[in-house]
Write a protein that holds these residues in place. Structure first.
Motif, PDB file in Angstrom:
ATOM      1  N   THR A 243       0.815  -1.211   0.000  1.00  0.00           N
ATOM      2  CA  THR A 243       0.000   0.000   0.000  1.00  0.00           C
ATOM      3  C   THR A 243       0.846   1.257   0.000  1.00  0.00           C
ATOM      4  O   THR A 243       0.683   2.137  -0.848  1.00  0.00           O
ATOM      5  CB  THR A 243      -0.944   0.011   1.224  1.00  0.00           C
ATOM      6  OG1 THR A 243      -1.743  -1.170   1.211  1.00  0.00           O
ATOM      7  CG2 THR A 243      -1.853   1.220   1.176  1.00  0.00           C
ATOM      8  N   THR A 333      -7.259  -0.292  -3.418  1.00  0.00           N
ATOM      9  CA  THR A 333      -6.294  -0.261  -2.319  1.00  0.00           C
ATOM     10  C   THR A 333      -5.808   1.152  -2.024  1.00  0.00           C
ATOM     11  O   THR A 333      -5.882   1.628  -0.883  1.00  0.00           O
ATOM     12  CB  THR A 333      -5.097  -1.176  -2.633  1.00  0.00           C
ATOM     13  OG1 THR A 333      -5.556  -2.526  -2.768  1.00  0.00           O
ATOM     14  CG2 THR A 333      -4.066  -1.113  -1.516  1.00  0.00           C
ATOM     15  N   ARG A 337      -6.928   3.753   1.242  1.00  0.00           N
ATOM     16  CA  ARG A 337      -5.989   4.282   2.217  1.00  0.00           C
ATOM     17  C   ARG A 337      -5.999   5.815   2.227  1.00  0.00           C
ATOM     18  O   ARG A 337      -5.888   6.437   3.288  1.00  0.00           O
ATOM     19  CB  ARG A 337      -4.590   3.744   1.939  1.00  0.00           C
ATOM     20  CG  ARG A 337      -3.593   4.008   3.071  1.00  0.00           C
ATOM     21  CD  ARG A 337      -4.162   3.665   4.455  1.00  0.00           C
ATOM     22  NE  ARG A 337      -4.547   2.274   4.569  1.00  0.00           N
ATOM     23  CZ  ARG A 337      -3.750   1.337   5.077  1.00  0.00           C
ATOM     24  NH1 ARG A 337      -2.549   1.648   5.505  1.00  0.00           N
ATOM     25  NH2 ARG A 337      -4.181   0.105   5.175  1.00  0.00           N
TER      26      ARG A 337
END
Length: 453
Positions: A243, A333, A337
């Motif tokens: 990430t 993803t 975040r």
């Protein structure tokens, strides 16, 4: 043999059992309509009649019971009796009707839409193909069964206005969905027209009649101070290196999220600082290059070497054991975040492209042609020839390194004046403008300035 009792209802059918030979049972008050019972127990409806055109005895199967009920068989009988009263042979009529349906199906919008889409599947991939398929399915739900040659502008306007009315954003304003549906419908009409099945393109005439879309750009930070804050926030992420490293590289390289997620070790030369790829959007889209070389700044190489310790044994840089599809991190993803960091509707993964384009021009003063090449957009010289993937590679490498150094300075809170001054010493604005005119031509540069391309 005892005469079999004529059928008068669904219930009376059950009394007729299978025999050694097939037999017919008449239907009460319905001359020429019979139930055929076969030795295997199958029961089906049969209509026996004298053809008015050939003077021959014929019969037509009306279907298997109970799929075709007693009531439905009687309805069909009435239709055939009505045809005979007009001296029309029911069997001939059914064959003509069948041919007509087949002919309409082969000439329908549906037929050409999916034939055209099969061609797209050979040149386009991923989310672009999925979105186009969705638009085609939506258009076909309105006009799929209509002969393509009979679909006119009024009908297309009706369809697209309805799509527009049902495709509003949160503010209640139209998105670009109807316009994009018009675009792919137009492609289908062109496809069919080139094959001689329609003489006009009604979808092309409708775009100007649609309300101006208010879809909005994807959110992106374009101010240095705000970008510095975001870069520092990214470094606070704990846990999965996939990430944080994907976000670091999105900021450094400003490629599309889909291309970064599919990055393969085989396409990277860490020693030379080069990444060679085929952008997803470049396959079949004229405004995007089909092949691309991304110069890797030192910071990106360091990030990739760190990533290699995690996923170096796999094909993909961003391999994920938990991924359900393609074994790479999800397209959500990075955005998830960023949302967790408090950037929902402020900045997204795709937004790094707008961030880089804005600041490279406004703050670092790099010419538009280099920025466009770094974004993977097609750029051409005055003669119309597209620049190759290795064109201006040294200048682009220098720009990517300066961009990475600039991001470091922002994140660390250092003075960034040196980067602006360094870029400005290479060429003053007048010289840069003249260089662009020499490269692209005055007309194209004016269009760039006016934001038309």
């Amino acid at each position: 043999m005892e005469a079999r009792k004529p059928i008068s209802s669904d219930r009376s059918i059950s009394s007729h059992k299978a025999d050694d030979k097939e037999y017919l049972v008449s239907v009460k008050n319905h001359p020429m309509l019979y139930l055929m019972v076969r030795p295997n127990g199958t029961k089906s409806w049969v209509y026996r009649y004298l053809s008015p055109t050939h003077s021959k005895n014929k019969r037509i199967s009306l279907g298997v019971y109970p799929n075709v009920s007693f009531a439905r068989a009687c309805e069909i009988w009435r239709d055939y009796e009505e045809l005979l009263s007009r001296n029309i042979d029911p069997k001939d009529h059914r064959e003509e009707l069948k041919k007509s349906i087949i002919s309409k199906t082969k000439n329908s919008f549906n037929h050409f839409a999916w034939e055209y889409f099969e061609g797209l599947e050979q040149t386009q991939k991923g989310n672009t193909l999925i979105r186009k398929k969705g638009r085609l399915e939506l258009i076909c739900s309105y006009i799929g069964n209509e002969p393509i040659s009979e679909i006119g502008s009024p009908r297309m306007l009706e369809v697209l206005l309805d799509i527009q009315a049902n495709s509003l954003n949160k503010a209640g304003k139209p998105t670009d969905k109807a316009e994009r549906c018009a675009g792919i419908a137009s492609d289908v009409f062109i496809y069919a027209g080139a094959r001689g099945f329609c003489s006009s393109n009604p979808a092309a005439l409708i775009k100007s009649q649609l309300a101006k879309s208010s879809y909005g750009h994807r959110p992106a930070i374009t101010k240095p101070k705000d970008l510095a804050k975001l870069l520092r926030a990214i470094e606070t992420i704990e846990g999965d290196l996939n990430t944080i490293n994907s976000l670091r590289l999105l900021a450094l390289l400003f490629v599309r999220n889909g291309d970064l997620r599919r990055m393969r070790w085989a396409d990277i030369d860490l020693d030379a600082g080069r990444w060679q790829l085929k952008p997803l959007k470049g396959q079949g889209k004229v405004t995007m290059v089909k092949d691309m070389i991304v110069p890797l700044p030192h910071q990106a190489v360091a990030t990739l070497r760190e990533q290699h310790k995690v996923n170096g044994h796999t094909e993909y840089v961003f391999f994920s054991e938990t991924a359900k599809k393609h074994q790479i991190i999800s397209e959500n993803t990075a955005n998830k975040r960023l949302k967790d960091l408090g950037y929902q509707n402020i900045h997204c993964a795709h937004g790094f492209r707008a961030t880089a384009k804005t600041l490279l021009q406004e703050q670092l003063k790099y010419p538009l042609v280099l920025v466009e090449m770094a974004l993977g957009h097609t750029t051409k010289d005055p003669n119309g020839s597209a620049y190759g993937r290795f064109e201006y590679i040294d200048d682009r490498s220098d720009m990517m390194q300066k961009w990475a150094d600039y991001l470091d300075a922002l994140r660390e809170g250092r003075d960034t004046t040196e980067f602006k001054a360094d870029a400005q010493t290479k060429a003053d604005p007048t010289t840069q403008l003249q260089a662009l005119i020499d490269q692209l031509g005055e007309e194209k540069v004016l269009m760039m300035i006016e934001g038309k391309i």
